[in-house]
Design a protein around this motif. Structure first.
Motif, PDB file in Angstrom:
ATOM      1  N   LEU A 360       0.699  -1.030  -0.161  1.00  8.56           N
ATOM      2  CA  LEU A 360      -0.065  -0.008   0.041  1.00  8.56           C
ATOM      3  C   LEU A 360       0.778   1.397  -0.143  1.00  8.56           C
ATOM      4  CD1 LEU A 360      -2.684  -1.135   2.400  1.00  8.56           C
ATOM      5  CD2 LEU A 360      -2.940  -1.374  -0.018  1.00  8.56           C
ATOM      6  N   GLU A 361       2.009   1.335   0.354  1.00  9.22           N
ATOM      7  CA  GLU A 361       3.109   2.412   0.545  1.00  9.22           C
ATOM      8  C   GLU A 361       3.256   2.896  -0.879  1.00  9.22           C
ATOM      9  OE1 GLU A 361       6.168   2.064   3.082  1.00  9.22           O
ATOM     10  OE2 GLU A 361       5.167   1.939   4.938  1.00  9.22           O
ATOM     11  N   HIS A 362       3.820   1.934  -1.463  1.00 15.09           N
ATOM     12  CA  HIS A 362       4.458   2.387  -3.020  1.00 15.09           C
ATOM     13  C   HIS A 362       3.385   2.167  -4.063  1.00 15.09           C
ATOM     14  CE1 HIS A 362       8.324   2.126  -0.791  1.00 15.09           C
ATOM     15  NE2 HIS A 362       7.935   0.941  -0.345  1.00 15.09           N
ATOM     16  N   SER A 363       2.329   1.549  -4.030  1.00 15.44           N
ATOM     17  CA  SER A 363       1.458   1.291  -4.914  1.00 15.44           C
ATOM     18  C   SER A 363       0.943   2.749  -5.803  1.00 15.44           C
ATOM     19  CB  SER A 363       0.464   0.376  -4.750  1.00 15.44           C
ATOM     20  OG  SER A 363       0.899  -0.931  -4.482  1.00 15.44           O
ATOM     21  N   LEU A 364       0.408   3.642  -4.832  1.00 16.78           N
ATOM     22  CA  LEU A 364      -0.263   4.928  -5.224  1.00 16.78           C
ATOM     23  C   LEU A 364       0.945   5.661  -6.148  1.00 16.78           C
ATOM     24  CD1 LEU A 364      -2.250   5.834  -2.009  1.00 16.78           C
ATOM     25  CD2 LEU A 364      -3.087   5.191  -4.241  1.00 16.78           C
ATOM     26  N   HIS A 365       2.254   5.556  -5.790  1.00 14.99           N
ATOM     27  CA  HIS A 365       3.038   6.619  -6.352  1.00 14.99           C
ATOM     28  C   HIS A 365       3.478   5.860  -7.957  1.00 14.99           C
ATOM     29  CE1 HIS A 365       4.354  10.021  -4.010  1.00 14.99           C
ATOM     30  NE2 HIS A 365       3.725   9.399  -3.212  1.00 14.99           N
ATOM     31  N   GLN A 366       3.450   4.473  -7.578  1.00 10.25           N
ATOM     32  CA  GLN A 366       3.771   3.852  -8.869  1.00 10.25           C
ATOM     33  C   GLN A 366       2.735   3.842  -9.968  1.00 10.25           C
ATOM     34  OE1 GLN A 366       4.813  -0.134  -7.554  1.00 10.25           O
ATOM     35  NE2 GLN A 366       6.950   0.299  -6.817  1.00 10.25           N
ATOM     36  N   LEU A 367       1.485   3.792  -9.598  1.00  7.86           N
ATOM     37  CA  LEU A 367       0.451   3.696 -10.455  1.00  7.86           C
ATOM     38  C   LEU A 367       0.227   5.046 -11.205  1.00  7.86           C
ATOM     39  CD1 LEU A 367      -2.184   1.886  -8.482  1.00  7.86           C
ATOM     40  CD2 LEU A 367      -0.926   0.949 -10.204  1.00  7.86           C
ATOM     41  N   LEU A 368       0.470   6.266 -10.418  1.00 11.63           N
ATOM     42  CA  LEU A 368       0.260   7.466 -10.999  1.00 11.63           C
ATOM     43  C   LEU A 368       1.548   7.753 -12.121  1.00 11.63           C
ATOM     44  CD1 LEU A 368      -0.992   9.984 -11.440  1.00 11.63           C
ATOM     45  CD2 LEU A 368       0.193  10.961  -9.523  1.00 11.63           C
ATOM     46  N   ARG A 369       2.844   7.260 -11.634  1.00 12.02           N
ATOM     47  CA  ARG A 369       3.957   7.336 -12.629  1.00 12.02           C
ATOM     48  C   ARG A 369       3.985   6.564 -13.782  1.00 12.02           C
ATOM     49  NH1 ARG A 369       7.654  10.413 -10.060  1.00 12.02           N
ATOM     50  NH2 ARG A 369       7.666  10.401  -8.014  1.00 12.02           N
ATOM     51  N   HIS A 426      -6.348  -8.375  -2.411  1.00 11.24           N
ATOM     52  CA  HIS A 426      -5.324  -9.525  -2.590  1.00 11.24           C
ATOM     53  C   HIS A 426      -4.458  -9.590  -1.016  1.00 11.24           C
ATOM     54  CE1 HIS A 426      -2.534 -12.200  -3.874  1.00 11.24           C
ATOM     55  NE2 HIS A 426      -1.438 -11.299  -3.565  1.00 11.24           N
ATOM     56  N   ASP A 427      -4.075  -8.459  -0.824  1.00 10.68           N
ATOM     57  CA  ASP A 427      -3.081  -8.531   0.506  1.00 10.68           C
ATOM     58  C   ASP A 427      -4.136  -9.001   1.495  1.00 10.68           C
ATOM     59  OD1 ASP A 427      -0.670  -7.677   1.922  1.00 10.68           O
ATOM     60  OD2 ASP A 427      -2.178  -6.266   2.920  1.00 10.68           O
ATOM     61  N   LEU A 428      -5.291  -8.552   1.773  1.00 10.29           N
ATOM     62  CA  LEU A 428      -6.202  -9.159   2.953  1.00 10.29           C
ATOM     63  C   LEU A 428      -6.454 -10.546   2.802  1.00 10.29           C
ATOM     64  CD1 LEU A 428      -8.637  -5.892   3.398  1.00 10.29           C
ATOM     65  CD2 LEU A 428      -6.729  -6.656   4.934  1.00 10.29           C
ATOM     66  N   LEU A 429      -6.789 -10.979   1.620  1.00 10.43           N
ATOM     67  CA  LEU A 429      -7.223 -12.180   1.455  1.00 10.43           C
ATOM     68  C   LEU A 429      -6.033 -13.041   1.696  1.00 10.43           C
ATOM     69  CD1 LEU A 429      -9.352 -14.161   0.546  1.00 10.43           C
ATOM     70  CD2 LEU A 429      -8.926 -13.942  -1.885  1.00 10.43           C
ATOM     71  N   ARG A 430      -4.739 -12.745   1.339  1.00 12.18           N
ATOM     72  CA  ARG A 430      -3.680 -13.418   1.465  1.00 12.18           C
ATOM     73  C   ARG A 430      -3.305 -13.447   3.063  1.00 12.18           C
ATOM     74  NH1 ARG A 430       1.734 -11.924   1.957  1.00 12.18           N
ATOM     75  NH2 ARG A 430       1.078  -9.645   1.475  1.00 12.18           N
ATOM     76  N   LEU A 431      -3.411 -12.352   3.835  1.00 16.46           N
ATOM     77  CA  LEU A 431      -3.171 -12.622   5.076  1.00 16.46           C
ATOM     78  C   LEU A 431      -4.304 -13.504   5.868  1.00 16.46           C
ATOM     79  CD1 LEU A 431      -2.555  -8.816   6.122  1.00 16.46           C
ATOM     80  CD2 LEU A 431      -1.054 -10.437   5.905  1.00 16.46           C
ATOM     81  N   ARG A 432      -5.732 -13.479   5.212  1.00 12.21           N
ATOM     82  CA  ARG A 432      -6.558 -14.582   5.946  1.00 12.21           C
ATOM     83  C   ARG A 432      -6.180 -15.835   5.573  1.00 12.21           C
ATOM     84  NH1 ARG A 432     -12.707 -12.214   4.228  1.00 12.21           N
ATOM     85  NH2 ARG A 432     -12.537 -10.117   5.742  1.00 12.21           N
ATOM     86  N   ALA A 459       1.476  -8.217  -7.746  1.00 11.66           N
ATOM     87  CA  ALA A 459       0.560  -7.438  -6.831  1.00 11.66           C
ATOM     88  C   ALA A 459      -0.840  -8.014  -6.663  1.00 11.66           C
ATOM     89  CB  ALA A 459       0.373  -6.079  -7.379  1.00 11.66           C
ATOM     90  N   THR A 460      -1.277  -8.696  -7.446  1.00 12.22           N
ATOM     91  CA  THR A 460      -2.826  -9.271  -7.156  1.00 12.22           C
ATOM     92  C   THR A 460      -2.792 -10.857  -7.278  1.00 12.22           C
ATOM     93  OG1 THR A 460      -3.167  -9.015  -9.550  1.00 12.22           O
ATOM     94  CG2 THR A 460      -3.666  -7.217  -8.225  1.00 12.22           C
ATOM     95  N   LYS A 461      -1.839 -11.302  -7.242  1.00 13.94           N
ATOM     96  CA  LYS A 461      -1.676 -12.724  -7.235  1.00 13.94           C
ATOM     97  C   LYS A 461      -0.549 -13.613  -6.455  1.00 13.94           C
ATOM     98  CE  LYS A 461      -4.076 -13.503 -11.832  1.00 13.94           C
ATOM     99  NZ  LYS A 461      -4.054 -14.241 -13.191  1.00 13.94           N
ATOM    100  N   SER A 462      -0.896 -14.788  -5.782  1.00 11.32           N
ATOM    101  CA  SER A 462       0.281 -15.312  -5.166  1.00 11.32           C
ATOM    102  C   SER A 462      -0.170 -16.662  -4.899  1.00 11.32           C
ATOM    103  CB  SER A 462       0.527 -14.853  -3.707  1.00 11.32           C
ATOM    104  OG  SER A 462      -0.592 -14.485  -2.976  1.00 11.32           O
ATOM    105  N   SER A 463       0.651 -17.632  -4.494  1.00 14.16           N
ATOM    106  CA  SER A 463       0.349 -19.066  -4.498  1.00 14.16           C
ATOM    107  C   SER A 463       1.169 -19.453  -3.388  1.00 14.16           C
ATOM    108  CB  SER A 463       0.681 -19.615  -5.695  1.00 14.16           C
ATOM    109  OG  SER A 463       1.941 -19.706  -5.930  1.00 14.16           O
ATOM    110  N   VAL A 464       0.669 -20.601  -2.879  1.00 17.43           N
ATOM    111  CA  VAL A 464       1.300 -21.426  -1.655  1.00 17.43           C
ATOM    112  C   VAL A 464       1.046 -22.813  -1.881  1.00 17.43           C
ATOM    113  CG1 VAL A 464      -0.924 -21.301  -0.198  1.00 17.43           C
ATOM    114  CG2 VAL A 464       1.169 -21.928   0.804  1.00 17.43           C
ATOM    115  N   LYS A 465       1.848 -23.737  -1.553  1.00 18.85           N
ATOM    116  CA  LYS A 465       1.917 -25.259  -1.791  1.00 18.85           C
ATOM    117  C   LYS A 465       2.075 -25.811  -0.287  1.00 18.85           C
ATOM    118  CE  LYS A 465       4.345 -28.993  -3.702  1.00 18.85           C
ATOM    119  NZ  LYS A 465       5.498 -29.597  -4.725  1.00 18.85           N
ATOM    120  N   ILE A 466       1.140 -26.493  -0.097  1.00 11.69           N
ATOM    121  CA  ILE A 466       0.668 -27.196   1.094  1.00 11.69           C
ATOM    122  C   ILE A 466       0.878 -28.853   1.089  1.00 11.69           C
ATOM    123  CG2 ILE A 466      -0.872 -27.759   2.892  1.00 11.69           C
ATOM    124  CD1 ILE A 466      -2.427 -25.088   2.057  1.00 11.69           C
TER     125      ILE A 466
END
Length: 634
Positions: A360-369, A426-432, A459-466
């Motif tokens: 959340l810290e870097h996304s706003l600046h990166q998206l506008l640039r 995505h960040d909240l769902l990954r934490l959950r 930024a919107t996709k991640s995976s975990v192997k169990i």
């Protein structure tokens, strides 16, 4: 002369000897002697009486050589020349120099009609007379006065140069400013530009600042000179600004982060900033204003099931039911006060009071640039052959005969607010997901649940192997599954290749993992039966008989011993747990009028439940192995 030739390098000596070194480092040399003076000096060093004596002694020595060898050796030892190997060459060079000198003198006499005169050269220092000492003192005083006068001139010129540089500091600093900032001259004033128009920005703010000469140049107490430039920025760009992004659920902050260039501590005092730091802070304020204006415009136009709210300098968007995203623009003045345009009652915690969220810290600046970059860098071909800004896929719409829906999908692009909402979801769902896996792994001790998170994510996709394994039997059986985490959904790929799509609710993932744990126990028993010699009569991962499980379905397996006299039936359910029953044969046979043949005694009897707590073993698979070993009868 010897037939051997030797190359000799002759280096002339320094004829100029230093007579005196003045106080300012200047050296005075003694003029070398002329040839006649040098010859006279050399002649005066010759003792002719001694030469005559040595010549007479040398004659006597030659006559005595014929008399006795002892006297010969003594005389030779007295007049023996130097044993230096190049002594003969040196003597010949001296002789040749003497001959050339004499020849030169003879030629000079013959040509100029001048006779050879030997002037006496005094070798002893001349006694200084009083008048000579007075002249020497006057000369020394004059030299000292000259040195002092030259030093004063140098100090005066250095002071003049410093004053001249102070007057030209304005131009040098102005030249340095032009290397980093855009400047232009309008009439008698110098104006600069803080906007991002050259980078692709379309924000209507002019971002103009004025550069003037600082007439109050003075040296501070620390010894540092004040800047020669004075910068005046618009009042709405003074100070510093930053974004605060929060995700909260039922007025409880889940995580937040501040997005800004670090504000220097000098902002909180009355000390004036230098022009470079002041311009950087003003440009940062302008960038944040443009970003918030873009977010507010997108929030008004965005159509979501739960509308996005824009209140003053705060934007509130819904992520999940009961979970909201809050973006607040804060403005810090020079005096250290935080301004909110309309919502001044908001409590803004510092970075140390809340956990940091890098996405959340870097996304706003990166998206506008990125938006600025896309404004200037259009896809090929350029406007000389096609319309500006049309993507390559739209060029193929005609030849490929795309329908209206396909063309609408090609024109669709996510806004900055949509992208930051998707990243936050995505960040909240990954934490959950992470919390649910860790909680379940701590609750279930047998089998062991091991999670491997992929370090390279978007930024919107991640995976975990169990991996689900039994302690001590890791190489025997392993149940893997992969979970892909998106923005609003989860996708699980199971061991057999089945794909299960789930929503953002964590309970669905919990039910899936519990079902996989129960199936793992059945698969582990099946793998254990092969080395133990038992045969699998039936294996069912979806049992349709018995009591219904609240979550998922139960799994069962039936095993028979090697000689066929023992049978074990195992049922594993996600909620009911594990049930183990067994039966044995032959049974006791009682003949009757209906059944008389004794072959029917080999039929198995009724199943009896095993007291599972009394069997030794560390885990379920270890107890099953012990039970199989005790029931095997060869």
């Amino acid at each position: 002369m010897s037939s051997l030739s030797v190359n000799v390098s002759v280096e002339p000596l320094d004829e100029y000897q230093v007579q005196e070194i003045t106080y300012d480092g200047q050296e005075k040399y003694i003029q070398p002697l002329s040839m006649s003076e040098n010859l006279t000096k050399m002649v005066q060093k010759i003792d002719f009486a001694k030469i005559d004596t040595e010549a007479s002694d040398g004659t006597n020595g030659v006559e005595a050589m014929d008399e006795t060898p002892e006297v010969e050796s003594k005389e030779l030892a007295t007049f023996q020349p130097s044993l230096w190997p190049f002594d003969s060459i040196r003597n010949k060079l001296k002789q040749a120099l003497t001959e050339v000198t004499v020849l030169y003198d003879v030629l000079s006499i013959c040509k100029d009609k001048r006779y050879l005169v030997l002037d006496p050269v005094s070798q002893e220092p001349i006694e200084n007379k009083p008048i000579t000492a007075l002249v020497a003192k006057k000369k020394a005083l004059a030299t000292v006065a000259t040195i002092i006068s030259n030093g004063c001139d140098r100090m005066r010129s250095a002071q003049t140069e410093a004053n001249r540089n102070r007057s030209t500091d304005f131009h040098s600093e102005l030249f340095q400013m032009r290397q980093n900032w855009r400047l232009r001259k309008k009439e008698n004033s110098i104006l600069g530009d803080l906007s991002y128009r050259s980078a692709g920005s379309r924000f209507p703010h002019s971002g103009t600042f004025e550069v003037t000469k600082n007439e109050e140049q003075c040296t501070s107490g620390t010894g540092s000179r004040a800047s020669a430039l004075k910068v005046k920025v618009p009042s709405d760009l003074e100070g510093g600004s930053f974004f605060q992004v929060k995700t909260q659920k039922d007025n409880e902050v889940i995580g937040d982060g501040e997005v800004s260039v670090p504000i220097p501590p000098v902002l909180q005092s009355n000390v004036d900033l230098n022009w470079h730091q002041k311009l950087e802070n003003a440009q940062n304020v302008l960038f944040n204003k443009e970003l918030f204006a873009q977010l507010a415009r997108e929030a008004v136009q965005l159509q979501l099931p739960i509308p996005t709210t824009v209140i003053g300098n705060q934007i509130i968007a819904s992520l999940f039911p009961g979970v909201q995203l809050s973006i607040v623009l804060c403005h810090t003045t020079i005096h250290g006060k935080i301004k909110h345009q309309k919502n001044s009652s908001l409590a803004i915690p510092s970075k140390q009071d809340s956990p940091n969220k890098p996405v959340l810290e870097h996304s706003l600046h990166q998206l506008l640039r990125e938006l600025h970059h896309n404004t200037l860098h259009h896809p090929m071909p350029h406007p000389t052959t096609a319309t500006l800004g049309v993507s390559r896929k739209r060029y193929l719409a005609g030849p490929e005969a795309y329908d209206r829906q396909t063309i609408a999908e090609l024109n669709k692009s996510d806004t900055i607010l949509e992208q930051i909402i998707a990243q936050t979801q995505h960040d909240l769902l990954r934490l959950r997901t992470m919390f649910m896996i860790d909680t379940l792994a701590s609750e279930i001790k047998d089998p062991i649940i091991v999670a491997h998170w992929l370090c390279l994510n978007s930024a919107t996709k991640s995976s975990v192997k169990i991996n689900i394994v039994s302690y001590g039997y890791e190489s025997l059986c392993r149940t893997p599954l992969v979970i892909h985490i998106s923005t609003k959904s989860l996708k699980a790929i199971l061991r057999d290749g089945r794909v299960i799509n789930m929503s953002y609710e964590s309970q669905e993932l919990r039910y899936l993992l519990l079902n996989q744990v129960s199936q793992h126990q059945v698969f582990a028993i099946q793998a254990l039966s092969k080395p133990m010699g038992w045969k699998v009569l039936s294996l069912n991962i979806n049992v349709g008989v018995g009591h219904v499980e609240p979550i998922g379905t139960a799994s069962s397996i039936v095993l028979v011993s090697p000689n066929g006299d023992r049978i074990i039936a195992i049922r594993c359910g996600p909620h009911s747990g594990i049930e183990v029953k067994m039966c044995s044969s032959p049974q006791e046979f009682y003949a009757s009028a209906l059944v008389r043949d004794r072959k029917w005694q080999n039929l198995t009897g009724s199943y009896r439940e095993v007291d599972w707590e009394r069997i030794e073993g560390k885990n379920f698979i270890n107890k099953i192995e012990y039970l199989m070993a005790s029931l095997t009868n060869y």
